[in-house]
Design a protein around this motif. Structure first.
Motif, PDB file in Angstrom:
ATOM      1  N   LYS A   8     -16.548 -29.283  26.441  1.00 50.64           N
ATOM      2  CA  LYS A   8     -17.361 -28.183  27.015  1.00 50.64           C
ATOM      3  C   LYS A   8     -18.387 -27.846  25.929  1.00 50.64           C
ATOM      4  CE  LYS A   8     -17.400 -23.514  28.585  1.00 50.64           C
ATOM      5  NZ  LYS A   8     -16.674 -21.969  28.723  1.00 50.64           N
ATOM      6  N   THR A  11     -20.907 -30.743  25.463  1.00 49.01           N
ATOM      7  CA  THR A  11     -21.536 -30.654  26.891  1.00 49.01           C
ATOM      8  C   THR A  11     -23.044 -29.406  26.679  1.00 49.01           C
ATOM      9  OG1 THR A  11     -19.939 -31.599  28.361  1.00 49.01           O
ATOM     10  CG2 THR A  11     -21.985 -30.356  29.385  1.00 49.01           C
ATOM     11  N   MET A  12     -22.500 -28.185  26.185  1.00 52.82           N
ATOM     12  CA  MET A  12     -23.250 -27.269  25.974  1.00 52.82           C
ATOM     13  C   MET A  12     -24.230 -27.472  24.901  1.00 52.82           C
ATOM     14  SD  MET A  12     -22.695 -25.256  28.437  1.00 52.82           S
ATOM     15  CE  MET A  12     -22.097 -26.098  29.682  1.00 52.82           C
ATOM     16  N   GLU A  13     -23.843 -27.768  23.882  1.00 49.57           N
ATOM     17  CA  GLU A  13     -24.596 -28.414  22.848  1.00 49.57           C
ATOM     18  C   GLU A  13     -25.472 -29.569  23.345  1.00 49.57           C
ATOM     19  OE1 GLU A  13     -24.533 -30.437  18.381  1.00 49.57           O
ATOM     20  OE2 GLU A  13     -22.734 -29.304  19.144  1.00 49.57           O
ATOM     21  N   GLY A  78     -27.050 -22.795  27.945  1.00 51.41           N
ATOM     22  CA  GLY A  78     -26.315 -23.543  27.051  1.00 51.41           C
ATOM     23  C   GLY A  78     -25.597 -22.521  26.182  1.00 51.41           C
ATOM     24  N   LEU A  81     -22.844 -20.075  28.337  1.00 52.33           N
ATOM     25  CA  LEU A  81     -21.603 -20.938  28.603  1.00 52.33           C
ATOM     26  C   LEU A  81     -20.928 -21.580  27.559  1.00 52.33           C
ATOM     27  CD1 LEU A  81     -22.963 -22.345  31.805  1.00 52.33           C
ATOM     28  CD2 LEU A  81     -21.878 -20.253  31.517  1.00 52.33           C
ATOM     29  N   GLY A  82     -21.618 -21.566  26.401  1.00 53.57           N
ATOM     30  CA  GLY A  82     -21.099 -22.243  25.160  1.00 53.57           C
ATOM     31  C   GLY A  82     -20.324 -21.295  24.518  1.00 53.57           C
TER      32      GLY A  82
END
Length: 82
Positions: A8, A11-13, A78, A81-82
């Motif tokens: 996760k 992905t957010m990065e 990002g 949600l990160g």
């Protein structure tokens, strides 16, 4: 659980970096639009020629603004949600 968190986070990065790239490309296009119209104004063109030149730049300007906005939205999503 560590694997899910890492996936996760990665992905957010990636989302943040893609948004950054989009915003930078949009900003570069906006700078191009500004310089193009500025050069046209300084060239001393007639009203019709200047309007024609600006009319060609307007779609690029709108697209650059949209790209920058979408990039900033991706960055915010990002981060949140990160």
């Amino acid at each position: 659980m560590g694997i899910i968190t890492d996936a996760k986070g990665t992905t957010m990065e990636m989302l943040i970096w893609i948004g950054t790239l989009m915003s930078c490309v949009g900003l570069a296009a906006l700078i191009w639009c500004i310089l193009t119209v500025w050069k046209a104004r300084r060239a001393g063109l007639s009203d019709d020629a200047l309007r024609d030149r600006v009319r060609k730049v307007v779609p690029v300007n709108a697209g650059a603004l949209m790209l920058s906005i979408l990039g900033l939205m991706l960055i915010v999503v990002g981060i949140l949600l990160g």
